[in-house]
Design a protein around this motif. Structure first.
Motif, PDB file in Angstrom:
ATOM      1  N   GLY A  87      41.337 -17.089  69.026  1.00  0.00           N
ATOM      2  CA  GLY A  87      42.441 -16.478  68.290  1.00  0.00           C
ATOM      3  C   GLY A  87      43.265 -17.559  67.622  1.00  0.00           C
ATOM      4  N   LEU A  88      44.583 -17.348  67.570  1.00  0.00           N
ATOM      5  CA  LEU A  88      45.462 -18.293  66.879  1.00  0.00           C
ATOM      6  C   LEU A  88      46.711 -18.569  67.704  1.00  0.00           C
ATOM      7  N   ASP A  89      47.081 -19.841  67.719  1.00  0.00           N
ATOM      8  CA  ASP A  89      48.279 -20.268  68.434  1.00  0.00           C
ATOM      9  C   ASP A  89      49.179 -21.027  67.465  1.00  0.00           C
ATOM     10  N   ASN A  90      50.292 -20.404  67.147  1.00  0.00           N
ATOM     11  CA  ASN A  90      51.203 -20.993  66.162  1.00  0.00           C
ATOM     12  C   ASN A  90      52.383 -21.694  66.837  1.00  0.00           C
ATOM     13  N   TYR A  91      52.283 -21.831  68.161  1.00  0.00           N
ATOM     14  CA  TYR A  91      53.384 -22.448  68.901  1.00  0.00           C
ATOM     15  C   TYR A  91      53.138 -23.928  69.152  1.00  0.00           C
ATOM     16  N   TRP A  92      51.895 -24.280  69.559  1.00  0.00           N
ATOM     17  CA  TRP A  92      51.616 -25.649  69.991  1.00  0.00           C
ATOM     18  C   TRP A  92      51.379 -26.674  68.887  1.00  0.00           C
ATOM     19  N   PRO A  93      50.849 -26.282  67.708  1.00  0.00           N
ATOM     20  CA  PRO A  93      50.612 -27.332  66.701  1.00  0.00           C
ATOM     21  C   PRO A  93      51.891 -28.119  66.413  1.00  0.00           C
ATOM     22  N   GLY A  94      51.772 -29.458  66.424  1.00  0.00           N
ATOM     23  CA  GLY A  94      52.935 -30.303  66.192  1.00  0.00           C
ATOM     24  C   GLY A  94      53.675 -30.648  67.476  1.00  0.00           C
ATOM     25  N   LEU A 121      46.418 -24.786  62.144  1.00  0.00           N
ATOM     26  CA  LEU A 121      46.094 -23.379  61.978  1.00  0.00           C
ATOM     27  C   LEU A 121      44.809 -23.153  61.173  1.00  0.00           C
ATOM     28  N   ALA A 122      44.554 -24.001  60.175  1.00  0.00           N
ATOM     29  CA  ALA A 122      43.343 -23.838  59.369  1.00  0.00           C
ATOM     30  C   ALA A 122      42.098 -24.033  60.240  1.00  0.00           C
ATOM     31  N   THR A 123      42.124 -25.065  61.092  1.00  0.00           N
ATOM     32  CA  THR A 123      40.996 -25.319  62.003  1.00  0.00           C
ATOM     33  C   THR A 123      40.848 -24.162  62.987  1.00  0.00           C
ATOM     34  N   GLN A 124      41.968 -23.670  63.470  1.00  0.00           N
ATOM     35  CA  GLN A 124      41.943 -22.540  64.417  1.00  0.00           C
ATOM     36  C   GLN A 124      41.326 -21.301  63.772  1.00  0.00           C
ATOM     37  N   LYS A 125      41.659 -21.074  62.501  1.00  0.00           N
ATOM     38  CA  LYS A 125      41.133 -19.877  61.820  1.00  0.00           C
ATOM     39  C   LYS A 125      39.612 -19.936  61.692  1.00  0.00           C
ATOM     40  N   GLU A 126      39.106 -21.125  61.385  1.00  0.00           N
ATOM     41  CA  GLU A 126      37.659 -21.278  61.241  1.00  0.00           C
ATOM     42  C   GLU A 126      36.963 -21.029  62.588  1.00  0.00           C
ATOM     43  N   ALA A 127      37.532 -21.585  63.660  1.00  0.00           N
ATOM     44  CA  ALA A 127      36.945 -21.397  64.996  1.00  0.00           C
ATOM     45  C   ALA A 127      37.035 -19.930  65.425  1.00  0.00           C
ATOM     46  N   PHE A 128      38.154 -19.299  65.096  1.00  0.00           N
ATOM     47  CA  PHE A 128      38.349 -17.880  65.419  1.00  0.00           C
ATOM     48  C   PHE A 128      37.261 -17.050  64.737  1.00  0.00           C
ATOM     49  N   ALA A 129      37.029 -17.321  63.451  1.00  0.00           N
ATOM     50  CA  ALA A 129      36.008 -16.584  62.699  1.00  0.00           C
ATOM     51  C   ALA A 129      34.632 -16.762  63.348  1.00  0.00           C
ATOM     52  N   TRP A 130      34.341 -17.984  63.797  1.00  0.00           N
ATOM     53  CA  TRP A 130      33.038 -18.234  64.438  1.00  0.00           C
ATOM     54  C   TRP A 130      32.912 -17.432  65.739  1.00  0.00           C
ATOM     55  N   HIS A 131      33.985 -17.408  66.533  1.00  0.00           N
ATOM     56  CA  HIS A 131      33.948 -16.651  67.790  1.00  0.00           C
ATOM     57  C   HIS A 131      33.845 -15.137  67.536  1.00  0.00           C
ATOM     58  N   ILE A 132      34.473 -14.657  66.470  1.00  0.00           N
ATOM     59  CA  ILE A 132      34.350 -13.227  66.122  1.00  0.00           C
ATOM     60  C   ILE A 132      32.883 -12.890  65.861  1.00  0.00           C
ATOM     61  N   ASP A 133      32.240 -13.756  65.112  1.00  0.00           N
ATOM     62  CA  ASP A 133      30.825 -13.540  64.801  1.00  0.00           C
ATOM     63  C   ASP A 133      29.986 -13.595  66.076  1.00  0.00           C
ATOM     64  N   ALA A 171      51.502 -15.396  65.987  1.00  0.00           N
ATOM     65  CA  ALA A 171      50.579 -15.410  64.847  1.00  0.00           C
ATOM     66  C   ALA A 171      50.080 -14.010  64.483  1.00  0.00           C
ATOM     67  N   ASP A 172      50.895 -12.982  64.704  1.00  0.00           N
ATOM     68  CA  ASP A 172      50.459 -11.590  64.463  1.00  0.00           C
ATOM     69  C   ASP A 172      49.759 -11.417  63.116  1.00  0.00           C
ATOM     70  N   ALA A 173      50.450 -11.797  62.027  1.00  0.00           N
ATOM     71  CA  ALA A 173      49.933 -11.515  60.680  1.00  0.00           C
ATOM     72  C   ALA A 173      48.630 -12.271  60.434  1.00  0.00           C
ATOM     73  N   ASP A 174      48.573 -13.524  60.855  1.00  0.00           N
ATOM     74  CA  ASP A 174      47.364 -14.321  60.630  1.00  0.00           C
ATOM     75  C   ASP A 174      46.184 -13.786  61.441  1.00  0.00           C
ATOM     76  N   VAL A 175      46.437 -13.383  62.687  1.00  0.00           N
ATOM     77  CA  VAL A 175      45.362 -12.829  63.511  1.00  0.00           C
ATOM     78  C   VAL A 175      44.799 -11.562  62.848  1.00  0.00           C
ATOM     79  N   LEU A 176      45.690 -10.695  62.368  1.00  0.00           N
ATOM     80  CA  LEU A 176      45.233  -9.466  61.703  1.00  0.00           C
ATOM     81  C   LEU A 176      44.450  -9.795  60.444  1.00  0.00           C
ATOM     82  N   ASP A 177      44.923 -10.793  59.680  1.00  0.00           N
ATOM     83  CA  ASP A 177      44.225 -11.196  58.452  1.00  0.00           C
ATOM     84  C   ASP A 177      42.799 -11.638  58.749  1.00  0.00           C
ATOM     85  N   VAL A 178      42.633 -12.506  59.756  1.00  0.00           N
ATOM     86  CA  VAL A 178      41.291 -13.015  60.058  1.00  0.00           C
ATOM     87  C   VAL A 178      40.388 -11.887  60.557  1.00  0.00           C
TER      88      VAL A 178
END
Ligand code: ZN
Ligand code: ZN
Length: 283
Positions: A113-120, A128-140, A156-163
């Motif tokens: 999924g996505l974690d928008n709290y820990w980056p930085g 987040l970009a790296t997380q999105k790619e990994a999330f997409a791979w796990h969905i598949d 990360a509600d909106a981003d999770v729904l988008d992916v």
């Protein structure tokens, strides 16, 4: 992300049966071998928690959780790289996760999924970009294995729904430690997804979540500890373990104004169905 407990372990709660801990981390709770796994699961069983799903967050953990599930018939596993570790999803890691995901006692792909709290804030945390790619791979991967997708969503509600929309959601989607508001709950419920509630539902400051909880239909509700994290009220700051699950279910029963034993029965039936516990996963 180990917990260094500043307080003693909570006392065992009054038993509440049957329960399934839909998301926990036995390795982070301190389990290493069959004996230490059995000790934790015995403590859980003594208060009615009859099965636990232990979740991997990195590659070593993914190997460990499948061994844990082989070691004790009450333990099931889920494998993935946690979103904060998405940077480690190399070709070799993909191959290894993919292989482990086929294991008959691996009942979900997660947590991803996505974690928008820990980056930085956390050294080495994936952006987040790296997380999105990994999330997409796990969905598949979830789609290809036919196993439920277990989502970690932090701020990360909106981003999770988008992916999920862009990739197309698998048949079964579980939001672990659901902590969003009523609007997000409505969206997830309408799409047929499952929401798993943790100790956060017992926190006095979780007002939005406490509004969302009564909306969740029985067939879409799970309960979890996410141990050793998120110890329920009034034991916040103490180490959490699967035996603490009845505290969370009783707090939830207060929030939704329903009997705790009904919630126990329903969530266990739902966990048994979605994880296919005892069906395709003989001990
Ligand atoms: Zn998580
Ligand atoms: Zn977790």
């Amino acid at each position: 992300m180990r917990v260094s407990p500043s307080r003693p372990a909570p006392p065992p709660p009054e038993p509440l049966s049957p329960l399934v801990d839909a998301h926990t981390h036995l390795d982070a709770c301190g389990a290493t071998d069959a004996a230490s796994i059995r000790a934790i699961v015995d403590r859980a069983a003594a208060v009615g928690v009859q099965a636990v799903v232990t979740i991997a967050d990195d590659l070593a953990s993914a190997q460990w959780v499948t061994r844990a599930a082989d070691a004790d018939p009450r333990v099931y596993a889920a494998v993935a790289l946690h979103p904060t570790r998405a940077g480690a999803l190399t070709d070799d890691a993909r191959k290894a996760i993919e292989e482990l995901a086929q294991h008959p006692r691996v009942v979900a792909v997660g947590e991803t999924g996505l974690d928008n709290y820990w980056p930085g804030k956390l050294d080495g945390c994936a952006d987040l970009a790296t997380q999105k790619e990994a999330f997409a791979w796990h969905i598949d991967l979830a789609k290809r294995t036919g196993k439920p997708l277990m989502i970690h969503n932090r701020n990360a509600d909106a981003d999770v729904l988008d992916v999920l929309t862009a990739e197309g959601a698998p048949e079964t989607v579980i939001f672990h430690c659901f902590s969003s508001d009523a609007q997000m709950a409505r969206t997830c419920i309408d799409r047929g997804w499952l929401l798993s509630l943790s100790g956060t539902v017992s926190f006095r400051n979780a007002k939005a979540l406490r509004e969302a909880a009564p909306m969740i239909p029985p067939g879409q509700l799970l309960v979890e500890t996410d141990a050793p994290y998120l110890t329920p009220h009034p034991y916040r700051g103490a180490p959490n373990e699967p035996y603490c699950l009845p505290y969370t279910v009783r707090a939830l029963a207060d929030v939704v104004d329903r009997p705790a034993d009904e919630i126990a029965q329903e969530t266990t039936a739902t966990a048994t169905r979605v994880y296919k516990i005892g069906e395709s996963c003989p001990p």
